[in-house]
Write a protein that holds these residues in place. Structure first.
Motif, mmCIF file in Angstrom:
data_model
loop_
_atom_site.group_PDB
_atom_site.id
_atom_site.type_symbol
_atom_site.label_atom_id
_atom_site.label_comp_id
_atom_site.label_asym_id
_atom_site.label_seq_id
_atom_site.Cartn_x
_atom_site.Cartn_y
_atom_site.Cartn_z
ATOM 1 N N ILE A 295 3.063 -11.153 -9.667
ATOM 2 C CA ILE A 295 1.627 -10.898 -9.635
ATOM 3 C C ILE A 295 1.352 -9.439 -9.969
ATOM 4 O O ILE A 295 2.080 -8.534 -9.550
ATOM 5 C CB ILE A 295 1.028 -11.260 -8.254
ATOM 6 N N GLY A 296 0.315 -9.235 -10.752
ATOM 7 C CA GLY A 296 -0.168 -7.888 -11.013
ATOM 8 C C GLY A 296 -1.340 -7.601 -10.091
ATOM 9 O O GLY A 296 -2.285 -8.395 -10.004
ATOM 10 N N LEU A 297 -1.272 -6.498 -9.368
ATOM 11 C CA LEU A 297 -2.333 -6.117 -8.430
ATOM 12 C C LEU A 297 -3.116 -4.946 -8.994
ATOM 13 O O LEU A 297 -2.531 -3.972 -9.482
ATOM 14 C CB LEU A 297 -1.734 -5.732 -7.080
ATOM 15 N N ASP A 298 -4.439 -5.038 -8.946
ATOM 16 C CA ASP A 298 -5.321 -3.979 -9.433
ATOM 17 C C ASP A 298 -6.370 -3.733 -8.357
ATOM 18 O O ASP A 298 -7.135 -4.637 -8.002
ATOM 19 C CB ASP A 298 -5.980 -4.408 -10.751
ATOM 20 N N SER A 299 -6.422 -2.520 -7.832
ATOM 21 C CA SER A 299 -7.336 -2.223 -6.728
ATOM 22 C C SER A 299 -8.790 -2.459 -7.102
ATOM 23 O O SER A 299 -9.601 -2.850 -6.250
ATOM 24 C CB SER A 299 -7.149 -0.776 -6.261
ATOM 25 N N PHE A 300 -9.151 -2.233 -8.379
ATOM 26 C CA PHE A 300 -10.548 -2.450 -8.755
ATOM 27 C C PHE A 300 -10.942 -3.903 -8.551
ATOM 28 O O PHE A 300 -11.940 -4.211 -7.898
ATOM 29 C CB PHE A 300 -10.813 -2.034 -10.201
ATOM 30 N N HIS A 301 -10.180 -4.810 -9.143
ATOM 31 C CA HIS A 301 -10.533 -6.227 -9.064
ATOM 32 C C HIS A 301 -10.513 -6.720 -7.620
ATOM 33 O O HIS A 301 -11.343 -7.550 -7.228
ATOM 34 C CB HIS A 301 -9.564 -7.048 -9.910
ATOM 35 N N ILE A 302 -9.573 -6.220 -6.839
ATOM 36 C CA ILE A 302 -9.474 -6.635 -5.441
ATOM 37 C C ILE A 302 -10.664 -6.129 -4.632
ATOM 38 O O ILE A 302 -11.289 -6.876 -3.863
ATOM 39 C CB ILE A 302 -8.143 -6.138 -4.850
ATOM 40 N N CYS A 303 -11.023 -4.863 -4.815
ATOM 41 C CA CYS A 303 -12.088 -4.265 -4.009
ATOM 42 C C CYS A 303 -13.477 -4.707 -4.457
ATOM 43 O O CYS A 303 -14.367 -4.915 -3.624
ATOM 44 C CB CYS A 303 -11.978 -2.742 -4.054
ATOM 45 N N VAL A 304 -13.685 -4.829 -5.764
ATOM 46 C CA VAL A 304 -15.019 -5.203 -6.231
ATOM 47 C C VAL A 304 -15.374 -6.616 -5.796
ATOM 48 O O VAL A 304 -16.554 -6.951 -5.619
ATOM 49 C CB VAL A 304 -15.134 -5.039 -7.765
ATOM 50 N N ARG A 305 -14.358 -7.449 -5.601
ATOM 51 C CA ARG A 305 -14.582 -8.814 -5.136
ATOM 52 C C ARG A 305 -14.577 -8.907 -3.604
ATOM 53 O O ARG A 305 -14.859 -9.970 -3.050
ATOM 54 C CB ARG A 305 -13.479 -9.734 -5.685
ATOM 55 N N GLY A 306 -14.257 -7.810 -2.942
ATOM 56 C CA GLY A 306 -14.195 -7.838 -1.489
ATOM 57 C C GLY A 306 -13.031 -8.644 -0.958
ATOM 58 O O GLY A 306 -13.068 -9.162 0.161
ATOM 59 N N ASN A 307 -11.952 -8.743 -1.761
ATOM 60 C CA ASN A 307 -10.764 -9.480 -1.315
ATOM 61 C C ASN A 307 -10.109 -8.789 -0.117
ATOM 62 O O ASN A 307 -10.165 -7.554 0.016
ATOM 63 C CB ASN A 307 -9.729 -9.565 -2.428
ATOM 64 N N ALA A 308 -9.452 -9.570 0.700
ATOM 65 C CA ALA A 308 -8.690 -9.009 1.820
ATOM 66 C C ALA A 308 -7.525 -8.178 1.279
ATOM 67 O O ALA A 308 -6.827 -8.591 0.352
ATOM 68 C CB ALA A 308 -8.184 -10.127 2.716
ATOM 69 N N ILE A 309 -7.320 -7.021 1.868
ATOM 70 C CA ILE A 309 -6.249 -6.114 1.446
ATOM 71 C C ILE A 309 -5.003 -6.267 2.306
ATOM 72 O O ILE A 309 -3.869 -6.262 1.804
ATOM 73 C CB ILE A 309 -6.757 -4.653 1.472
ATOM 74 N N GLU A 310 -5.174 -6.433 3.597
ATOM 75 C CA GLU A 310 -4.044 -6.437 4.519
ATOM 76 C C GLU A 310 -2.981 -7.488 4.163
ATOM 77 O O GLU A 310 -1.780 -7.194 4.263
ATOM 78 C CB GLU A 310 -4.542 -6.639 5.946
ATOM 79 N N PRO A 311 -3.353 -8.720 3.727
ATOM 80 C CA PRO A 311 -2.312 -9.711 3.416
ATOM 81 C C PRO A 311 -1.385 -9.314 2.274
ATOM 82 O O PRO A 311 -0.323 -9.922 2.107
ATOM 83 C CB PRO A 311 -3.123 -10.962 3.054
ATOM 84 N N ILE A 312 -1.762 -8.305 1.480
ATOM 85 C CA ILE A 312 -0.872 -7.840 0.407
ATOM 86 C C ILE A 312 0.462 -7.383 0.994
ATOM 87 O O ILE A 312 1.521 -7.523 0.364
ATOM 88 C CB ILE A 312 -1.540 -6.706 -0.392
ATOM 89 N N ALA A 313 0.422 -6.869 2.214
ATOM 90 C CA ALA A 313 1.651 -6.385 2.855
ATOM 91 C C ALA A 313 2.661 -7.503 3.062
ATOM 92 O O ALA A 313 3.860 -7.232 3.235
ATOM 93 C CB ALA A 313 1.310 -5.720 4.186
ATOM 94 N N ASP A 314 2.204 -8.755 3.050
ATOM 95 C CA ASP A 314 3.104 -9.895 3.285
ATOM 96 C C ASP A 314 3.687 -10.466 1.999
ATOM 97 O O ASP A 314 4.496 -11.404 2.053
ATOM 98 C CB ASP A 314 2.350 -10.997 4.027
ATOM 99 N N LEU A 315 3.285 -9.940 0.845
ATOM 100 C CA LEU A 315 3.838 -10.430 -0.416
ATOM 101 C C LEU A 315 5.311 -10.054 -0.536
ATOM 102 O O LEU A 315 5.712 -8.956 -0.114
ATOM 103 C CB LEU A 315 3.071 -9.836 -1.608
ATOM 104 N N PRO A 316 6.134 -10.923 -1.135
ATOM 105 C CA PRO A 316 7.523 -10.526 -1.423
ATOM 106 C C PRO A 316 7.531 -9.386 -2.439
ATOM 107 O O PRO A 316 6.920 -9.492 -3.510
ATOM 108 C CB PRO A 316 8.138 -11.797 -2.005
#
Length: 633
Positions: A163-184
Motif C-alpha cells: 500500500i502507498g500511504l499519502d498524508s494528504f489523501h488520508i487527512c483530507v478524507r478524515g481517515n483514521a490515522i492510528e490504525p496505520i500503526a498496525d499495518l505490516p
C-alpha cells in the motif's frame, strides 16, 4: 532505513535542475514523475546516471493512473501500458511503480476485479525484481480511503504489492490515522508526506494547487508519521507537493524548504518516543534544539543623510533620545524604555547596500536568545545563509542570518548589552519615556514567499504559528498569519501581497520587494504617549469620524472616552474582557510606519481595525500624490 525523499513534482524547472537542487538540500532519495522524463532531453538511463552521480536513489516512478478494475478493451491496453512502464523503470534504475486508484467514470465497482488486476501487475513486476504500490486517491471513483486500498492489497496477496500511504489523501478524507500503526511494515510500499491548509474546497482542487510542506498547513503530520514509524516501516519518507507557487519558485529554495520542514517534523516525531519508553529513530539526524527567543534587542534602520534627518525627527517626536554614537561608524543609537533603535548612515557595507535597493528601511533586527551557539547551529543545520560584516578593533561581533528580502537577523546572547560598548554613550541618558518595549512587527511578503518565511520563523527560530486570517482592504483583500515566541518577546505578522492596489501590494511596489512594514511599540498609557508625540509634531494617520460613530454602536463606551479617542485618532478593539487601544503614524516615505499600542488583557493584533487603517493609509497616499501633482504644475 528511514530517509528523506522528495518528488520531482514539488519543484519547477528541468529534471536536471530538480535533481541537483534535491541533492544540494541534503536529500538522498527522489521520486520521479513521468512528465519530468517526458520533457527530459536525454534518455532514462541518462537521468539514472545524473541521479547516481549526485548521490540520489530513485525510489519510485509516478504514476500509473486508471489501471485497476477497468472494462475491456481498456483493461488489456492497461496491461500493455503497465509493461512499458516497467521497461522504463528498468532503464531508470528504480524498483517501485506507484499506482493510483482509478478515477475513470468507466471504472467497475468490483474490489475483487481490482485485486486481480493488481495481482497480475505485481506478477509482471516480479519478473524484473520490482514492486508495486497501490494508493487511494481522495477523489477515486470507487477507492477513496487507505483502508479500502489495503483491503484490495490484502486480497491480491502478492508479497511485492504493498500500500502507498499519502498524508494528504488520508487527512483530507478524515481517515483514521492510528490504525496505520498496525499495518505490516513490509506491506507499506511508500510513505508520502504533504500538508494542506484547512480550506473548504473539493479535494482535487485542494490537492492540485494548495498542498504544502509539513508545518505549513493544518494537517496532523506528526501523528501520521508517528503511526507510520510505529508500524516498523523504515523506508523513504517522501514529500509529494502540488503547489503553483512552488513550481514558480527556484528549485533550490523549494528543496531547502522541503528539507527544513522534514527535519522539523523529524524533531517533533523524535520527541514523542522517549515518553513511551521507545528508542530514538537512529536513521533521522537530530536537529540542534531551537533557541529560546527572549526579546527584541534592537532594530536597525538604513537611510541616506536626508532621510536619516527626517527619521531622527520622527523618532525624537515619538520620545526617543540619542543615547550614543558609534565609535567608528556613522551610526546612532536612540532609546526609550527597553526599545533600542539604530539609525545607520554608513556609505558602505550592508546597510548602505540595503538602502540603495530599498530606500530608507528597517534593514536588521536583533533578537536576544538564550544561546547564540545553539541559534547558529540550528540555522546552519537548516541551511540558513549567514552573514559576517566588517567590524573594527575591539568591536562586538554580531552573528546573523539572512531574513526577509536579505535583511539581517542578529543573535544576541543573554549578556546582550555588550554591543552597546561599540557606542560612545551620551552623558545625559534620556528619561524612561512612555514607550516601554517593542510589541510586534509586520512583514509584507509576496504570495510565493509566504510559506517559505512562515516555515523559516517556525523551524529556525522556534516560533509558533497562529491561524491564517483574511483581511479586507479598500482595494481588495489579503491574507495574514502571525508567528510568535513562547513568551511573546517576538511577534511578527506575515502579510501576503497578491498584487493590485492593496496596502501590502503598494508597499511591495514602493519597497522593491518584501520587508518590514510596521513596528509596533507598547505603552502603558496611550493617551499620554500620543498627546506628547502630537505636541512634538508627530504626524499620525487621520481616522474618519465615521469610525467613532460606529464604535459607539459596537461597544458600550463612555462618551468622553470616545471623544478623547476621536480627538487623538486612537482606535479601539475589545475581545471578551480584553481591550486594545492603538494608533498609527503616517508611512515614512511609503516604506514603514510605527504603531503605538496599549494592551489591557488583550493578546491579538487589532485585526478588526485593519480595514480602517488601510482605508486611511490609501486616502493619505492619494492626497499626498495629489499635492505632488499640484506642486509640479
Amino acid at each position: 532505513m528511514l530517509r528523506w525523499s522528495i518528488a520531482s513534482v514539488c519543484m519547477g524547472g528541468s529534471l536536471e535542475s530538480k535533481l541537483a537542487a534535491a541533492a544540494k538540500a541534503g536529500f538522498r532519495a527522489v521520486e520521479i514523475f513521468e512528465n519530468d522524463l517526458t520533457f527530459f532531453s536525454g534518455k532514462p538511463h541518462h537521468a539514472r546516471r545524473i541521479a547516481a552521480d549526485l548521490g540520489l536513489e530513485i525510489v519510485a516512478l509516478q504514476p500509473l493512473r486508471d489501471f485497476e478494475a477497468a472494462p475491456e478493451p481498456q483493461r488489456s491496453r492497461n496491461i500493455e501500458r503497465a509493461a512499458r512502464k516497467l521497461d522504463l523503470m528498468g532503464e531508470l534504475g528504480c524498483r517501485l511503480l506507484c499506482v493510483c486508484s482509478n478515477v475513470s467514470p468507466e471504472a467497475i465497482d468490483d474490489p475483487d476485479r481490482a485485486a486481480a488486476d493488481l495481482a497480475h501487475l505485481a506478477d509482471l513486476a516480479r519478473r524484473s525484481g520490482m514492486r508495486v504500490g497501490y494508493e487511494a486517491l481522495a477523489w477515486g471513483r470507487w477507492v477513496k480511503d487507505w483502508t479500502s486500498a489495503w483491503d484490495i492489497v490484502r486480497t491480491a496477496d502478492r508479497d511485492n504489492l504493498g500500500i502507498g500511504l499519502d498524508s494528504f489523501h488520508i487527512c483530507v478524507r478524515g481517515n483514521a490515522i492510528e490504525p496505520i500503526a498496525d499495518l505490516p511494515a513490509d506491506r507499506i510500499a511508500l510513505v508520502q508526506v504533504a500538508d494542506a491548509p484547512a480550506l473548504t474546497m473539493d479535494p482535487l482542487s485542494l490537492s492540485r494547487h494548495y498542498r504544502c510542506y509539513p508545518g505549513q498547513g493544518d494537517y496532523p503530520i506528526v501523528d501520521y508519521l508517528d503511526a507510520v514509524t510505529r508500524s516498523g516501516y523504515r523506508g523513504p519518507l517522501s514529500l509529494e507537493i502540488f503547489n503553483d507557487q512552488f513550481r514558480g519558485a527556484a528549485a533550490s529554495a523549494i528543496a531547502v524548504d522541503g528539507m527544513r520542514s522534514l527535519r522539523a517534523v523529524g524533531e517533533a516525531l523524535a520527541a514523542r518516543r522517549p515518553a513511551r519508553g521507545e528508542a530514538p529513530l537512529p536513521d533521522l539526524t537530530p536537529l540542534p534544539p531551537a533557541p529560546k527567543v527572549e526579546a527584541v534587542e534592537f532594530v536597525e534602520f538604513a537611510a541616506g543623510e536626508a532621510e536619516a534627518r527626517e527619521l531622527v525627527d520622527l523618532l525624537e517626536g515619538l520620545g526617543f533620545g540619542l543615547t550614543g554614537r558609534h565609535r567608528t561608524k556613522n551610526v546612532d543609537l536612540f532609546t526609550q524604555g527597553a526599545v533600542n533603535l539604530i539609525v545607520n548612515q554608513e556609505r558602505e557595507g550592508f546597510a548602505h547596500a540595503f538602502s540603495l535597493l530599498h530606500g530608507p528601511a528597517l534593514c536588521a533586527l536583533a533578537i536576544r536568545v538564550d544561546s547564540i551557539d545553539r541559534a547558529l547551529e540550528r540555522a546552519a543545520a537548516l541551511e540558513c545563509q549567514s552573514y559576517a560584516g566588517k567590524i573594527g578593533p575591539g568591536e562586538a561581533t554580531l552573528p546573523s542570518v539572512a531574513g526577509v528580502e536579505g535583511s539581517l537577523i542578529y543573535f544576541i546572547g543573554p549578556d546582550g548589552p555588550k554591543w552597546r560598548n561599540d557606542f560612545e554613550l551620551a552623558d545625559d541618558t534620556p528619561s524612561a519615556g512612555l514607550l516601554r518595549a517593542v510589541d510586534h512587527f509586520s512583514n509584507v511578503v509576496r504570495r510565493g514567499e509566504f510559506l517559505s518565511w512562515s516555515l523559516f520563523y517556525r523551524t529556525v527560530l522556534g516560533l509558533s504559528l497562529e491561524p491564517q486570517v483574511e483581511i479586507a482592504d479598500p482595494h481588495g483583500a489579503f491574507f495574514s498569519r502571525s508567528v510568535r515566541s513562547a513568551n511573546n518577546g517576538l511577534r511578527v505578522a506575515l502579510n501576503i501581497g497578491e498584487g493590485g492596489a492593496t496596502g501590502v501590494s503598494r508597499f511591495l511596489d514602493a519597497f522593491g520587494g518584501a520587508g518590514f512594514q510596521q513596528i509596533a511599540l507598547a505603552t502603558d498609557d496611550i493617551f499620554a504617549a500620543v498627546e506628547a508625540a502630537r505636541e512634538r509634531g508627530v504626524p499620525f494617520l487621520p481616522i474618519p469620524d465615521n469610525y467613532y460613530d460606529d464604535l459607539a454602536t459596537r461597544f458600550e463606551l463612555a462618551a468622553d472616552l470616545i471623544a478623547r479617542m476621536r480627538s487623538l485618532g486612537v482606535l479601539y478593539d475589545r475581545v471578551k474582557d480584553g481591550e486594545f487601544l492603538h494608533i498609527y503614524t503616517r508611512a515614512f516615505h511609503d516604506r514603514f510606519f510605527f504603531e503605538i499600542v496599549e494592551r489591557r488583557n488583550y493578546d491579538l493584533f487589532g485585526a478588526a481595525n485593519t480595514p480602517v487603517r488601510l482605508a486611511a493609509q490609501a486616502a493619505a497616499s492619494d492626497a499626498e500624490k495629489q499635492v505632488a501633482i499640484t506642486l509640479e504644475r
